[in-house]
Design a protein around this motif. Structure first.
Motif, PDB file in Angstrom:
ATOM      1  N   GLY A 262       1.374  35.008  -9.620  1.00 59.59           N
ATOM      2  CA  GLY A 262       1.320  36.222  -8.807  1.00 59.59           C
ATOM      3  C   GLY A 262       2.446  37.199  -9.083  1.00 59.59           C
ATOM      4  N   VAL A 263       3.386  36.837  -9.957  1.00 63.62           N
ATOM      5  CA  VAL A 263       4.458  37.774 -10.294  1.00 63.62           C
ATOM      6  C   VAL A 263       3.855  38.926 -11.104  1.00 63.62           C
ATOM      7  CG1 VAL A 263       6.589  38.091 -11.627  1.00 63.62           C
ATOM      8  CG2 VAL A 263       6.289  36.045 -10.217  1.00 63.62           C
ATOM      9  N   VAL A 264       4.176  40.146 -10.680  1.00 55.26           N
ATOM     10  CA  VAL A 264       3.626  41.339 -11.327  1.00 55.26           C
ATOM     11  C   VAL A 264       4.779  42.187 -11.852  1.00 55.26           C
ATOM     12  CG1 VAL A 264       2.326  43.464 -10.938  1.00 55.26           C
ATOM     13  CG2 VAL A 264       1.650  41.381  -9.782  1.00 55.26           C
ATOM     14  N   ILE A 265       4.584  42.739 -13.029  1.00 57.54           N
ATOM     15  CA  ILE A 265       5.586  43.652 -13.586  1.00 57.54           C
ATOM     16  C   ILE A 265       5.597  44.945 -12.761  1.00 57.54           C
ATOM     17  CG2 ILE A 265       6.094  45.065 -15.642  1.00 57.54           C
ATOM     18  CD1 ILE A 265       6.704  42.030 -15.930  1.00 57.54           C
ATOM     19  N   SER A 266       6.774  45.428 -12.446  1.00 59.85           N
ATOM     20  CA  SER A 266       6.873  46.611 -11.589  1.00 59.85           C
ATOM     21  C   SER A 266       6.512  47.865 -12.389  1.00 59.85           C
ATOM     22  CB  SER A 266       8.291  46.736 -11.046  1.00 59.85           C
ATOM     23  OG  SER A 266       9.150  47.089 -12.121  1.00 59.85           O
ATOM     24  N   GLU A 267       6.274  48.928 -11.655  1.00 60.66           N
ATOM     25  CA  GLU A 267       5.897  50.185 -12.302  1.00 60.66           C
ATOM     26  C   GLU A 267       7.017  50.656 -13.239  1.00 60.66           C
ATOM     27  OE1 GLU A 267       4.316  52.970  -9.545  1.00 60.66           O
ATOM     28  OE2 GLU A 267       3.624  54.308 -11.135  1.00 60.66           O
TER      29      GLU A 267
ATOM     30  N   ASN B 103      -9.733  45.764 -37.806  1.00 59.79           N
ATOM     31  CA  ASN B 103     -10.332  46.733 -36.884  1.00 59.79           C
ATOM     32  C   ASN B 103     -10.445  46.098 -35.498  1.00 59.79           C
ATOM     33  OD1 ASN B 103     -11.655  49.012 -35.921  1.00 59.79           O
ATOM     34  ND2 ASN B 103     -13.658  48.086 -36.293  1.00 59.79           N
ATOM     35  N   ILE B 104      -9.958  46.809 -34.503  1.00 58.78           N
ATOM     36  CA  ILE B 104     -10.025  46.301 -33.128  1.00 58.78           C
ATOM     37  C   ILE B 104     -10.868  47.272 -32.304  1.00 58.78           C
ATOM     38  CG2 ILE B 104      -8.674  45.607 -31.081  1.00 58.78           C
ATOM     39  CD1 ILE B 104      -8.069  43.888 -33.522  1.00 58.78           C
ATOM     40  N   PRO B 105     -12.127  46.939 -32.051  1.00 54.67           N
ATOM     41  CA  PRO B 105     -12.977  47.891 -31.313  1.00 54.67           C
ATOM     42  C   PRO B 105     -12.755  47.872 -29.799  1.00 54.67           C
ATOM     43  CG  PRO B 105     -14.259  46.001 -32.052  1.00 54.67           C
ATOM     44  CD  PRO B 105     -12.877  45.791 -32.579  1.00 54.67           C
ATOM     45  N   ILE B 106     -12.357  46.707 -29.261  1.00 54.13           N
ATOM     46  CA  ILE B 106     -12.217  46.598 -27.805  1.00 54.13           C
ATOM     47  C   ILE B 106     -10.883  45.937 -27.465  1.00 54.13           C
ATOM     48  CG2 ILE B 106     -13.177  45.617 -25.674  1.00 54.13           C
ATOM     49  CD1 ILE B 106     -15.905  45.587 -26.970  1.00 54.13           C
ATOM     50  N   VAL B 107     -10.155  46.553 -26.567  1.00 55.86           N
ATOM     51  CA  VAL B 107      -8.958  45.917 -26.011  1.00 55.86           C
ATOM     52  C   VAL B 107      -9.221  45.690 -24.529  1.00 55.86           C
ATOM     53  CG1 VAL B 107      -6.542  46.253 -25.382  1.00 55.86           C
ATOM     54  CG2 VAL B 107      -7.322  46.865 -27.678  1.00 55.86           C
ATOM     55  N   GLU B 108      -9.063  44.466 -24.103  1.00 53.42           N
ATOM     56  CA  GLU B 108      -9.219  44.148 -22.680  1.00 53.42           C
ATOM     57  C   GLU B 108      -7.827  44.047 -22.059  1.00 53.42           C
ATOM     58  OE1 GLU B 108     -11.680  40.816 -21.759  1.00 53.42           O
ATOM     59  OE2 GLU B 108     -11.299  41.003 -19.605  1.00 53.42           O
ATOM     60  N   VAL B 109      -7.605  44.796 -21.008  1.00 55.29           N
ATOM     61  CA  VAL B 109      -6.285  44.834 -20.381  1.00 55.29           C
ATOM     62  C   VAL B 109      -6.203  43.712 -19.349  1.00 55.29           C
ATOM     63  CG1 VAL B 109      -4.637  46.231 -19.098  1.00 55.29           C
ATOM     64  CG2 VAL B 109      -6.115  47.293 -20.807  1.00 55.29           C
TER      65      VAL B 109
ATOM     66  N   SER C  46      -1.687  46.581  -7.742  1.00 66.39           N
ATOM     67  CA  SER C  46      -0.863  47.137  -8.824  1.00 66.39           C
ATOM     68  C   SER C  46      -1.731  47.480 -10.036  1.00 66.39           C
ATOM     69  CB  SER C  46       0.234  46.139  -9.224  1.00 66.39           C
ATOM     70  OG  SER C  46      -0.331  44.909  -9.613  1.00 66.39           O
ATOM     71  N   TYR C  47      -2.813  46.726 -10.240  1.00 70.34           N
ATOM     72  CA  TYR C  47      -3.714  47.027 -11.367  1.00 70.34           C
ATOM     73  C   TYR C  47      -4.349  48.389 -11.158  1.00 70.34           C
ATOM     74  CZ  TYR C  47      -6.835  45.701 -15.252  1.00 70.34           C
ATOM     75  OH  TYR C  47      -7.494  45.614 -16.460  1.00 70.34           O
TER      76      TYR C  47
ATOM     77  N   ARG D 149      -1.003  49.685 -13.292  1.00 71.13           N
ATOM     78  CA  ARG D 149      -1.005  48.860 -14.513  1.00 71.13           C
ATOM     79  C   ARG D 149      -2.122  49.265 -15.477  1.00 71.13           C
ATOM     80  NH1 ARG D 149      -1.688  43.379 -14.156  1.00 71.13           N
ATOM     81  NH2 ARG D 149      -2.486  43.357 -12.027  1.00 71.13           N
ATOM     82  N   PHE D 150      -3.376  49.281 -15.012  1.00 74.82           N
ATOM     83  CA  PHE D 150      -4.462  49.557 -15.959  1.00 74.82           C
ATOM     84  C   PHE D 150      -4.301  50.918 -16.631  1.00 74.82           C
ATOM     85  CE2 PHE D 150      -8.512  51.400 -17.166  1.00 74.82           C
ATOM     86  CZ  PHE D 150      -8.887  50.483 -18.129  1.00 74.82           C
TER      87      PHE D 150
END
Ligand code: AHR
Length: 640
Positions: free
Chosen positions: A311-316, A355-361, A373-374, A378-379
């Motif tokens: 549950g630790v989230v990187i801050s803004e 080639n990278i067509p899709i990046v999933e965050v 936060s997402y 974040r997103f």
């Protein structure tokens, strides 16, 4: 009286069952982006180390962490040896500081000593080339014998003497090959390194002790061919990696760190994976990309989004550091060799960009309190930075959400849907995608029926669940333009160390023991018979969707039309008359029907194959192709 009623029901019942009359139009469907079937991979269930990553030696470099400290798992002494872990003053590398010290127990220096490794729950030995290497530190001039031996009878299947000139000043690498003369009767085999210490010589330290069988496409540091072949047979279009929860890490700082998985194995420290064991990271970023190349799969690259599983989230304030790390990763993969990271890729031998067509965050960022936060920073931080530099990449959120409309531009992705549920839940989701906005795209990145309808968790995929998944997939196929693809998860499970079940394929070190599940049979049938353009289906009379479900369209093979169906909980067979508009009588089609003897039937280790495949030829009659599908069946009708 009773007898005659019974006789009547038995013999005349069919005349009361009205056939489901369906007419497939020859246009008017969805012409864009058919549903792709793909695979999702993360190191869970020893599916990477001890699984598809072909390394045979368990705990080859004694990698450890505060969560899973270095240990001697997998290793035992040979002869008069005593073995212990050491962090020598001269480490093999910054990444691999811990080695095994092998010393003569009585200190006399007489007799054979060495170490033995039992592999990943066994070693498959057969007449083929095994390629090995190890490093030593310590004064020794002589030979070390490498062997593959039976653990039961001590029979030696292969042996080679390696000349050694080792000092205590620096680590020396030694390479060797083994070619067994026979196939071992079972996998209860070991790998042995042994030697006779010269009088007065002190102990020897060893590290990065590695042995590979032939790999897929003979790639060094490659993949186990039989498992790759089973995946290839699924005709996958994409590989989503490296997780799943294993991307996220259990707690700070144990996320998957892409640049710790590159280059020489001596430069890969490994990390405590999410699934109860240390990962070697021998299966690293480049290996994933080569796997994609080898099977013609598009990479769906998941990047860490700033949420750990505790549950630790990187801050803004700190999110830009994470975003920059992803930009570095993309430059490493896609950048010109004039860029710093592109140059690094070239220095590793890969001058051509990937080639990278899709990046999933991220992964499942709605969990562990990550949603707020997402949504708030974040997103979008990742989305804005990636699309600014790589406008052609789909930057996909890790989950769908009612709030999603604020996050993306039309035409961009709408998220990654994960579903682990009961059969009835999957059937109820047949129409889930019908109202999805057509300009957005969803990935079904993980799905699996884990439970019976009464909630009991199942050890392997079971037939009722697999049919329910088929119904769910048909619903996705009907919306192919909106759904990027679907992948069952988890993909692989080593039956000796499962953290999550059921799995699509289960395996041991013995290729003969691979279990291709009932869900594997469904994916294989559907994925190898893709629809390139869906076609509307009109239902005649009082016909209804459910308990029979279907999709129709233009098949990949030129000129073929495809009709896929599943029957779930009908209590009896369902007769169909499936007509294709403009189709003349006497045209032919091939009907493939998958059934199982029991709705709870599973393919299990050592058990019989429970899925029956029945293929018949049909001729188009008046109104279409007539056939009957049993309850709990999955079918494919393909015109020929
Ligand atoms: O597939 C197993 C796990 O299920 C994945 O790691 C995670 O994404 C999901 O919750």
């Amino acid at each position: 009286m009773l007898l005659s009623i019974l006789f009547f029901l038995l013999f005349f019942r069919p005349i009361f069952i009205r056939a489901l009359t369906l007419t497939v139009s020859n246009n008017g469907g969805n012409k864009t982006s058919p549903l792709a079937y793909g695979i999702m991979f993360e190191d869970i269930n020893n599916s990477g180390d001890g699984g598809i990553y072909a390394e045979l030696i368990r705990n080859r470099a004694f990698q450890g962490s505060p969560l899973y400290p270095s240990n001697l798992t997998g290793w035992s002494p040979v002869g008069d040896a005593k073995i212990s872990l050491q962090n020598t003053s001269v480490p093999l590398s910054w990444a691999l500081p811990t080695s095994v010290n092998v010393a003569a127990n009585n200190g006399s220096g007489d007799g054979e000593i060495g170490i033995v490794n039992g592999g990943w729950y066994g070693i498959d030995v057969r007449p083929q080339l095994y390629t090995g290497s190890f490093w030593t530190l310590g004064n020794y001039e002589g030979v070390i014998t490498a062997m593959l031996r039976s653990n039961i009878t001590s029979e030696t299947f292969a042996s080679t003497c390696i000349p050694i000139s080792s000092t205590n000043r620096a680590w020396t690498e030694h390479a060797f090959t083994l070619f067994p003369s026979a196939t071992a009767p079972n996998i209860n085999n070991t790998f042995v390194l042994s030697w006779r210490p010269q009088g007065g010589s002190s102990s020897l330290n060893l590290n990065l002790i590695s042995l590979f069988p032939p790999t897929w496409n003979n790639r060094p540091n490659g993949l186990r061919p039989d498992l790759v072949q089973s995946l290839k047979d699924l005709n996958p279009s994409y590989l989503r990696f490296p997780g799943g929860n294993n991307l996220q890490g259990l707690s700070p700082p144990y996320r998957w760190i892409w640049n710790n998985t590159l280059g020489s194995l001596t430069q890969r420290p490994g990390r405590p994976g999410t699934w109860t064991y240390e990962n070697t990271d021998g299966l690293g970023l480049i290996e994933y990309l080569l796997w994609c190349q080898d099977l013609g799969m598009a990479p769906v690259l998941a990047v860490w989004s700033g949420l750990y599983l505790d549950g630790v989230v990187i801050s803004e304030d700190e999110i830009d550091i994470c975003v920059q790390d992803v930009l570095n990763e993309l430059e490493f993969l896609m950048g010109d060799i004039s860029t710093p990271w592109g140059a690094y890729r070239a220095s590793l031998g890969y001058t051509q960009p990937f080639n990278i067509p899709i990046v999933e965050v991220g992964n499942e960022d709605e969990n562990k309190g990550g949603l707020a936060s997402y949504e708030s920073y974040r997103f979008m931080a990742f989305y804005n930075a990636i699309t600014a530099k790589y406008p052609d990449i789909y930057v996909m959120p890790s989950m769908p959400s009612p709030n999603i409309t604020g996050w993306y531009q039309p035409g961009q992705s709408a998220g990654d849907y994960h579903q682990y549920a009961t059969p009835s839940q999957f059937v109820s989701e047949f129409g889930l995608w019908d109202n999805l906005n057509a300009s957005n795209k969803m990935l079904i990145g993980e799905y699996a029926t884990r439970y019976l309808n009464n909630g009991t968790k199942m050890p392997y995929p079971f037939w009722q669940g697999s049919v329910a998944e088929a119904v769910f997939l048909l619903g996705a196929e009907r919306n192919g333009g909106k759904i990027i693809g679907a992948s069952y998860a988890p993909l692989l499970g080593n039956l000796n160390n499962l953290q999550w079940w059921p799995d699509l394929l289960s395996f041991t070190a013995d290729p003969a023991e691979t279990v291709l599940s009932t869900s594997y049979a469904v994916v294989k049938l559907f994925s190898n018979n893709r629809i390139t353009e869906t076609l509307p289906v009109e239902i005649g009379g009082n016909g209804t969707v459910g308990p029979a479900y279907w999709v129709a369209g233009v098949g990949e093979r030129s000129g073929s039309l495809v009709f896929k169906a599943a029957v779930y909980n009908a209590s009896e067979s369902v007769p169909f008359v499936a007509g294709f508009e403009g189709f003349q009588q006497s045209k032919q089609a091939e009907l493939t029907v998958l059934t199982a003897s029991d709705v709870y039937a599973m393919n299990v280790l050592g058990g019989p194959e429970v899925v029956t495949t029945n293929v018949t030829r049909l001729e188009c009659g008046d109104g279409g192709f007539s056939f009957e599908l049993p309850d709990y069946s999955v079918a494919l009708l393909r015109t020929v």
